[in-house]
Motif scaffolding. Sequence first.
Motif, PDB file in Angstrom:
ATOM      1  N   UNK A 213       0.819  -1.210   0.000  1.00  0.00           N
ATOM      2  CA  UNK A 213       0.000   0.000   0.000  1.00  0.00           C
ATOM      3  C   UNK A 213       0.857   1.266   0.000  1.00  0.00           C
ATOM      4  N   UNK A 214       1.921   1.272   0.791  1.00  0.00           N
ATOM      5  CA  UNK A 214       2.776   2.457   0.855  1.00  0.00           C
ATOM      6  C   UNK A 214       3.556   2.656  -0.439  1.00  0.00           C
ATOM      7  N   UNK A 215       3.806   1.573  -1.159  1.00  0.00           N
ATOM      8  CA  UNK A 215       4.556   1.675  -2.415  1.00  0.00           C
ATOM      9  C   UNK A 215       3.777   2.424  -3.488  1.00  0.00           C
ATOM     10  N   UNK A 216       2.425   2.418  -3.390  1.00  0.00           N
ATOM     11  CA  UNK A 216       1.614   3.009  -4.457  1.00  0.00           C
ATOM     12  C   UNK A 216       0.730   4.161  -3.993  1.00  0.00           C
ATOM     13  N   UNK A 217       0.716   4.471  -2.680  1.00  0.00           N
ATOM     14  CA  UNK A 217      -0.300   5.402  -2.170  1.00  0.00           C
ATOM     15  C   UNK A 217      -0.178   6.806  -2.740  1.00  0.00           C
ATOM     16  N   UNK A 218       0.994   7.176  -3.247  1.00  0.00           N
ATOM     17  CA  UNK A 218       1.161   8.506  -3.840  1.00  0.00           C
ATOM     18  C   UNK A 218       1.238   8.468  -5.364  1.00  0.00           C
ATOM     19  N   UNK A 219       1.037   7.290  -5.936  1.00  0.00           N
ATOM     20  CA  UNK A 219       1.236   7.112  -7.371  1.00  0.00           C
ATOM     21  C   UNK A 219      -0.078   6.970  -8.126  1.00  0.00           C
ATOM     22  N   UNK A 220      -0.263   7.782  -9.198  1.00  0.00           N
ATOM     23  CA  UNK A 220      -1.391   7.515 -10.091  1.00  0.00           C
ATOM     24  C   UNK A 220      -1.026   6.314 -10.967  1.00  0.00           C
ATOM     25  N   UNK A 221      -1.979   5.483 -11.370  1.00  0.00           N
ATOM     26  CA  UNK A 221      -3.426   5.592 -11.147  1.00  0.00           C
ATOM     27  C   UNK A 221      -3.893   4.935  -9.846  1.00  0.00           C
ATOM     28  N   UNK A 222      -2.954   4.376  -9.058  1.00  0.00           N
ATOM     29  CA  UNK A 222      -3.368   3.601  -7.878  1.00  0.00           C
ATOM     30  C   UNK A 222      -4.111   4.456  -6.850  1.00  0.00           C
ATOM     31  N   UNK A 223      -3.583   5.643  -6.561  1.00  0.00           N
ATOM     32  CA  UNK A 223      -4.244   6.484  -5.556  1.00  0.00           C
ATOM     33  C   UNK A 223      -5.626   6.927  -6.012  1.00  0.00           C
ATOM     34  N   UNK A 224      -5.857   6.925  -7.330  1.00  0.00           N
ATOM     35  CA  UNK A 224      -7.159   7.321  -7.864  1.00  0.00           C
ATOM     36  C   UNK A 224      -8.185   6.192  -7.782  1.00  0.00           C
ATOM     37  N   UNK A 225      -7.713   4.970  -7.454  1.00  0.00           N
ATOM     38  CA  UNK A 225      -8.615   3.822  -7.332  1.00  0.00           C
ATOM     39  C   UNK A 225      -8.815   3.407  -5.880  1.00  0.00           C
ATOM     40  N   UNK A 226      -8.149   4.081  -4.940  1.00  0.00           N
ATOM     41  CA  UNK A 226      -8.231   3.703  -3.537  1.00  0.00           C
ATOM     42  C   UNK A 226      -9.634   3.938  -2.977  1.00  0.00           C
ATOM     43  N   UNK A 227     -10.016   3.172  -1.962  1.00  0.00           N
ATOM     44  CA  UNK A 227     -11.321   3.354  -1.334  1.00  0.00           C
ATOM     45  C   UNK A 227     -11.385   4.684  -0.594  1.00  0.00           C
ATOM     46  N   UNK A 228     -10.284   5.055   0.070  1.00  0.00           N
ATOM     47  CA  UNK A 228     -10.171   6.350   0.732  1.00  0.00           C
ATOM     48  C   UNK A 228      -9.087   7.181   0.058  1.00  0.00           C
ATOM     49  N   UNK A 229      -9.280   8.495   0.075  1.00  0.00           N
ATOM     50  CA  UNK A 229      -8.227   9.411  -0.363  1.00  0.00           C
ATOM     51  C   UNK A 229      -7.938  10.392   0.765  1.00  0.00           C
ATOM     52  N   UNK A 230      -6.646  10.611   0.987  1.00  0.00           N
ATOM     53  CA  UNK A 230      -6.178  11.475   2.066  1.00  0.00           C
ATOM     54  C   UNK A 230      -5.673  12.773   1.440  1.00  0.00           C
ATOM     55  N   UNK A 231      -6.448  13.839   1.625  1.00  0.00           N
ATOM     56  CA  UNK A 231      -6.140  15.140   1.028  1.00  0.00           C
ATOM     57  C   UNK A 231      -5.422  16.052   2.030  1.00  0.00           C
ATOM     58  N   UNK A 232      -4.476  16.806   1.500  1.00  0.00           N
ATOM     59  CA  UNK A 232      -3.774  17.833   2.258  1.00  0.00           C
ATOM     60  C   UNK A 232      -4.121  19.191   1.673  1.00  0.00           C
ATOM     61  N   UNK A 233      -4.657  20.080   2.510  1.00  0.00           N
ATOM     62  CA  UNK A 233      -4.988  21.437   2.087  1.00  0.00           C
ATOM     63  C   UNK A 233      -4.209  22.435   2.922  1.00  0.00           C
ATOM     64  N   UNK A 234      -3.939  23.606   2.365  1.00  0.00           N
ATOM     65  CA  UNK A 234      -3.268  24.664   3.104  1.00  0.00           C
ATOM     66  C   UNK A 234      -4.191  25.869   3.238  1.00  0.00           C
ATOM     67  N   UNK A 235      -4.001  26.586   4.325  1.00  0.00           N
ATOM     68  CA  UNK A 235      -4.742  27.823   4.594  1.00  0.00           C
ATOM     69  C   UNK A 235      -3.929  29.000   4.064  1.00  0.00           C
ATOM     70  N   UNK A 236      -4.497  29.733   3.106  1.00  0.00           N
ATOM     71  CA  UNK A 236      -3.783  30.860   2.514  1.00  0.00           C
ATOM     72  C   UNK A 236      -3.857  32.083   3.401  1.00  0.00           C
TER      73      UNK A 236
END
Length: 236
Positions: A213-236
């Motif tokens: 899981x860690x080998x592909x969690x940041x790689x497309x297309x695998x992260x686009x097929x995951x059941x959950x997605x972990x998003x990082x947002x910044x406050x401007x």
Amino acid sequence: MVANIQAYLENLQQPWGQLYYDILFEQLKDIKGKRLLDFGSGFGLVANHLAKENQVLAVEPNEEMVALRVQDHPYQQCVGSLDQLASLEDASFEVILCHNVLEYVEDRKAILKEFTRLLKPGGLLSIVKHNEVGRVLQTVVFENDTRKALALLAGQDLETHSMGLAQAYDLDAAVEDLALEVKDYQGIRVFYGLQDNRFKGQEGWRKSMLQMELAVCQEPPYRDMAFFQHYWLTRS
């Protein structure tokens, strides 16, 4: 469907429930020395883990979950929801976590507005959410339920095993008029939710699947097929 807290807790204690947190903790490993808010903290697993190296305030509306929470490391726990957020000072957190919460609330926009207010400029917002593609894949492959999968494609909400109906939402649309910017995202549960559960109790499964899981969690297309997605947002 009313949330079944005991069933949810039992699921988290299974190998697949534990693996979710193995992956998530790896993705959160760089958060250190921060003033942090965990909103919808559940049983406190993430709050407890991050309290080892951060100052953590956990907020959870469900009193039953709070009563069963984990606390091996010191953190502050409050029972509440939007009301609790409204009582906190502006720009008082460097990091806010909101994991698998916004699918289950009606006041999603109000919560995101509060996060924007509470984050310091340059602060990070960590959101874990269901991914519609991953939900359909699991329904077809693991559950072998094409009728349910077609209903999901048509826009029907997903009924989870213990927490009720999870409503899909577009994160970009939800934050488009807020001072929040999506910076990156990672996948969680790319493969292991598609496997038969009989494999998941085998010796070494958790360790080897974590590596996969860690080998592909940041790689497309695998992260686009995951059941959950972990998003990082910044406050401007």
